[in-house]
Design an enzyme around this catalytic site. Structure first.
Site, short mmCIF file in Angstrom:
data_model
loop_
_atom_site.label_atom_id
_atom_site.label_comp_id
_atom_site.label_asym_id
_atom_site.label_seq_id
_atom_site.Cartn_x
_atom_site.Cartn_y
_atom_site.Cartn_z
N LYS A 113 -8.26 -4.57 -7.27
CA LYS A 113 -7.49 -5.46 -6.38
C LYS A 113 -8.04 -5.46 -4.94
CE LYS A 113 -3.66 -2.33 -5.14
NZ LYS A 113 -3.73 -2.32 -3.70
N ASP A 114 -8.85 -4.46 -4.59
CA ASP A 114 -9.46 -4.42 -3.25
C ASP A 114 -10.75 -5.22 -3.16
OD1 ASP A 114 -7.49 -2.70 -2.32
OD2 ASP A 114 -8.64 -0.88 -2.74
N THR B 118 6.39 -2.02 3.68
CA THR B 118 5.18 -2.50 3.00
C THR B 118 4.29 -3.22 4.01
OG1 THR B 118 4.22 -3.95 1.32
CG2 THR B 118 6.33 -4.64 2.22
N ARG C 268 2.21 -10.36 0.32
CA ARG C 268 2.60 -10.70 -1.06
C ARG C 268 3.90 -9.99 -1.43
NH1 ARG C 268 2.30 -7.79 -5.50
NH2 ARG C 268 1.01 -6.20 -4.50
N ARG C 269 3.97 -8.70 -1.14
CA ARG C 269 5.17 -7.93 -1.46
C ARG C 269 6.34 -8.35 -0.57
NH1 ARG C 269 1.60 -2.42 -1.93
NH2 ARG C 269 1.21 -2.50 -4.17
N ARG D 72 1.23 1.34 6.80
CA ARG D 72 -0.10 1.51 6.21
C ARG D 72 -0.33 2.98 5.92
NH1 ARG D 72 -5.51 -0.03 8.68
NH2 ARG D 72 -6.17 1.07 6.81
N ARG E 142 2.55 6.99 3.14
CA ARG E 142 3.58 5.95 3.03
C ARG E 142 4.91 6.50 2.50
NH1 ARG E 142 0.66 0.76 0.48
NH2 ARG E 142 -1.04 2.15 -0.09
N CYS F 161 -6.54 -11.19 2.29
CA CYS F 161 -5.36 -10.37 2.59
C CYS F 161 -4.54 -10.99 3.72
CB CYS F 161 -5.77 -8.93 2.93
SG CYS F 161 -6.94 -8.80 4.28
#
Length: 298
Positions: free
Chosen positions: A80-81, A125, A129-130, A147, A153, A240
């Site tokens: 996903k990165d 978050t 997206r979240r 972050r 986190r 992003c």
């Protein structure tokens, strides 16, 4: 024969890389593996949101340079990165089986589901997206930008007095922190990032020997999901800076791909699904992207 494997130095990155090496060793007992830690821009700048310091690729560029310079033979990333396109001379080898693709919530004590949260609860978050999918489901929530690695986190629940934080279930499970997960967010409430939970094994394009070694742990269903979800990512030219997600469900020979695309402020979010066959996974990703963009631009 010896293979040098490049990775970031975070706890999760090392856990993932060690896991890949262990799987490869089972099938290739004669090969010696060495793990090399490489610092990336995303690791060095810790006080800014990701979308303020660059684009997808923040956690991979320095590792890719080491691959091209032949300092390492393969790299282990979170898929996903990975940016839409790889540098010339590099390619993905096959990926091992996908871990749980969903997002997960870790709460402060007393909560078990999203519905348990009080009005105005604070959730941490750093992902648009979240953030916007949570707000669609619970507009009353206060989303706090955070972050850091998994451990950082989780600590922010106490430090910043949050009611919970959102993290990828796959990372928590791989890091041995599965028992900390209070709630798996269903994909119909929160679509994951494209290829979330999948490991990307990157090699030089002409390195057939390393590719053959990695083939020993490939998973065919995961390959279909990568083709569909990254097909969507490439089709919308995702970054992003915007909310964007995709998830491909596989049922026998049939796939259902759901994609999400929105603006940076979350004012407009488009979600659509498309069905097709395993063989057409990438094509379905591109077609869904086209359809979503058309709807978005109306």
């Amino acid at each position: 024969m010896k293979l040098v494997v490049g990775t970031r130095g975070s706890n999760l990155a090392l856990v993932q890389t060690n896991w890949v090496v262990e799987q490869l060793k089972k099938n290739n007992p004669n090969i010696e593996f060495e793990i090399k830690i490489i610092k990336t821009k995303g690791d060095l700048i810790k006080d800014l949101p990701l979308d303020k310091i660059g684009d997808k690729g923040l956690f991979v560029k320095e590792i890719e340079k080491s691959l091209l310079d032949k300092e390492i033979d393969m790299a282990v990333h979170s898929m996903k990165d990975m940016p839409s396109y790889l540098p010339e001379g590099l390619k993905f080898a096959h990926s091992p089986r996908r871990e749980d693709p969903r997002d997960a919530l870790i709460f402060r004590e007393g909560y078990k589901t999203l519905e348990d949260l009080p009005q105005g609860a604070k959730i941490g978050t750093g992902s648009k997206r979240r953030k916007y999918q949570l707000l669609k489901h619970r507009p009353d929530l206060e989303i706090v930008p955070i972050r850091g690695n998994i451990e950082t986190r989780i600590k922010k629940i106490e430090i910043e007095n949050l009611d919970g934080v959102v993290l990828a279930a796959s990372g928590l499970r791989r890091a041995g922190l599965e028992e900390k997960i209070d709630y798996y967010i269903p994909t119909d409430i929160m679509l994951p990032a494209p290829a979330q939970g999948i490991l990307a094994l990157e090699i030089r394009e002409d390195d057939k020997e390393t590719e053959k070694i990695i083939d020993s742990i490939k998973d065919n269903i995961t390959k279909v999901q990568i083709d569909a979800e990254r097909g969507f990512l490439i089709g919308v030219n995702g970054s992003c800076h915007i909310p964007m997600g995709a998830y491909c469900e596989v049922d026998g020979e049939k796939i259902t791909l759901t994609g999400l695309y929105g603006d940076g402020d979350g004012k407009k979010i488009v979600i659509q699904s498309k069905e097709g066959t395993l063989a057409d996974a990438q094509k379905i990703g591109y077609e869904l992207a086209k359809s979503v963009l058309k709807e978005y631009e109306k």
